[in-house]
Design a protein around this motif. Structure first.
Motif, PDB file in Angstrom:
ATOM      1  N   UNK A  94      25.300  71.742  27.975  1.00 33.88           N
ATOM      2  CA  UNK A  94      24.751  71.686  26.622  1.00 33.88           C
ATOM      3  C   UNK A  94      24.398  70.253  26.265  1.00 33.88           C
ATOM      4  N   UNK A  95      23.717  70.081  25.136  1.00 28.57           N
ATOM      5  CA  UNK A  95      23.214  68.778  24.711  1.00 28.57           C
ATOM      6  C   UNK A  95      23.740  68.468  23.311  1.00 28.57           C
ATOM      7  N   UNK A  96      25.004  68.031  23.213  1.00 32.38           N
ATOM      8  CA  UNK A  96      25.567  67.760  21.882  1.00 32.38           C
ATOM      9  C   UNK A  96      25.053  66.444  21.311  1.00 32.38           C
ATOM     10  N   UNK A  97      25.112  66.324  19.999  1.00 35.24           N
ATOM     11  CA  UNK A  97      24.775  65.043  19.384  1.00 35.24           C
ATOM     12  C   UNK A  97      26.051  64.201  19.256  1.00 35.24           C
ATOM     13  N   UNK A  98      25.902  62.974  18.776  1.00 38.67           N
ATOM     14  CA  UNK A  98      27.033  62.049  18.677  1.00 38.67           C
ATOM     15  C   UNK A  98      28.113  62.563  17.724  1.00 38.67           C
ATOM     16  N   UNK A  99      27.698  63.162  16.619  1.00 41.41           N
ATOM     17  CA  UNK A  99      28.666  63.666  15.648  1.00 41.41           C
ATOM     18  C   UNK A  99      29.541  64.754  16.274  1.00 41.41           C
ATOM     19  N   UNK A 100      28.933  65.670  17.003  1.00 40.98           N
ATOM     20  CA  UNK A 100      29.706  66.733  17.636  1.00 40.98           C
ATOM     21  C   UNK A 100      30.667  66.162  18.675  1.00 40.98           C
ATOM     22  N   UNK A 101      30.209  65.215  19.469  1.00 31.70           N
ATOM     23  CA  UNK A 101      31.097  64.587  20.454  1.00 31.70           C
ATOM     24  C   UNK A 101      32.273  63.905  19.768  1.00 31.70           C
ATOM     25  N   UNK A 102      31.992  63.236  18.670  1.00 31.44           N
ATOM     26  CA  UNK A 102      33.049  62.558  17.915  1.00 31.44           C
ATOM     27  C   UNK A 102      34.065  63.570  17.381  1.00 31.44           C
ATOM     28  N   UNK A 103      33.593  64.671  16.817  1.00 32.28           N
ATOM     29  CA  UNK A 103      34.485  65.702  16.274  1.00 32.28           C
ATOM     30  C   UNK A 103      35.325  66.332  17.394  1.00 32.28           C
ATOM     31  N   UNK A 104      34.689  66.582  18.535  1.00 29.07           N
ATOM     32  CA  UNK A 104      35.410  67.153  19.664  1.00 29.07           C
ATOM     33  C   UNK A 104      36.490  66.186  20.153  1.00 29.07           C
ATOM     34  N   UNK A 105      36.152  64.914  20.183  1.00 25.37           N
ATOM     35  CA  UNK A 105      37.110  63.905  20.634  1.00 25.37           C
ATOM     36  C   UNK A 105      38.272  63.775  19.650  1.00 25.37           C
ATOM     37  N   UNK A 106      37.978  63.918  18.350  1.00 29.50           N
ATOM     38  CA  UNK A 106      39.050  63.881  17.351  1.00 29.50           C
ATOM     39  C   UNK A 106      40.010  65.062  17.546  1.00 29.50           C
ATOM     40  N   UNK A 107      39.480  66.216  17.892  1.00 28.15           N
ATOM     41  CA  UNK A 107      40.295  67.416  18.052  1.00 28.15           C
ATOM     42  C   UNK A 107      41.076  67.402  19.363  1.00 28.15           C
ATOM     43  N   UNK A 108      40.449  66.930  20.420  1.00 29.02           N
ATOM     44  CA  UNK A 108      41.082  66.973  21.738  1.00 29.02           C
ATOM     45  C   UNK A 108      40.683  65.745  22.555  1.00 29.02           C
TER      46      UNK A 108
END
Length: 170
Positions: free
Chosen positions: A149-163
Motif C-alpha cells: 500500500x501507499x500510506x501518507x506521512x500522517x498515517x505512518x505517524x499514527x501507525x508508529x504511535x500505536x505500534x
C-alpha cells in the motif's frame, strides 16, 4: 486518550502489467467471439450462434479490469481498512487488518521484509513506481500475507504511535 485516525486516498491507481494484459486479452476475446458469431450466423443461416457468442462476449467484458480504480486506507486506533473504489461509485472493503496481528510494516525493498519474500501479496497501492510503497506483513486465517500500500506521512505517524516496534522507516 485521543483516538488515532487517518485517511489516505489513492486517486486512480495505475493498473499492473498483468491487469493490462488481462484487460487487452479479454477485450480481444470479446471481439473474436462476436466476429465468430457473425461468421457462423452468415454461413449457417442461424442467429442462435450469434446470440450465444454475444452473451459470451458480454461475460468476458464483465471481467475486464477497470481503469478507474482508487483505493482508500482508513486507520482508526490500530485497525486499517483497505477499500477499493471502482469508477468513483462502488466501494468495497478488500482487507481489514489489526496492527496487533501485523509482524512488520516497512518500505517495499527494506531488508526487514527479507524473511517474508515468498508470501502471498495483495496490492492496494497506487501502482506508480515513483511513489513510496510499504509492505505490511499480516497474519490472517490463511497464514502470513503481504499487503502492498501507499500510506501518507500522517498515517505512518499514527501507525508508529500505536505500534512503534512494528513500523520501520529505513
Amino acid at each position: 486518550m485521543e483516538e488515532l485516525y487517518s485517511e489516505t486516498y489513492i486517486k486512480e491507481a495505475k493498473l499492473t502489467p498483468q491487469k493490462k494484459i488481462q484487460r487487452i486479452g479479454l477485450i480481444a476475446l470479446a471481439v473474436i467471439l462476436i466476429a465468430f458469431g457473425l461468421l457462423a450466423a452468415i454461413t449457417m443461416g442461424t442467429v442462435l450462434v450469434l446470440f450465444v457468442m454475444v452473451v459470451a462476449a458480454g461475460i468476458a467484458i464483465f471481467f475486464v479490469p477497470t481503469e478507474k480504480l482508487s483505493y482508500e486506507y482508513i486507520f482508526v486506533d490500530g485497525q486499517i481498512d483497505f477499500d477499493r473504489i471502482l469508477r468513483g461509485e462502488s466501494r468495497k472493503t478488500m482487507k481489514r487488518i489489526d496492527l496487533s496481528k501485523v509482524e512488520v510494516v516497512a518500505p517495499e525493498h527494506s531488508h526487514h521484509l527479507d524473511a517474508y519474500a515468498k508470501r502471498m501479496l495483495y496490492d492496494y497501492s497506487s501502482g506508480i513506481d515513483t511513489d513510496q510503497h510499504y509492505i505490511a506483513v499480516y497474519m490472517d486465517e490463511k497464514g502470513l500475507i503481504q499487503i502492498r500500500f501507499t500510506p501518507d506521512e500522517k498515517m505512518l505517524h499514527m501507525m508508529k504511535m500505536k505500534s512503534p516496534s512494528k513500523i520501520k522507516e529505513d
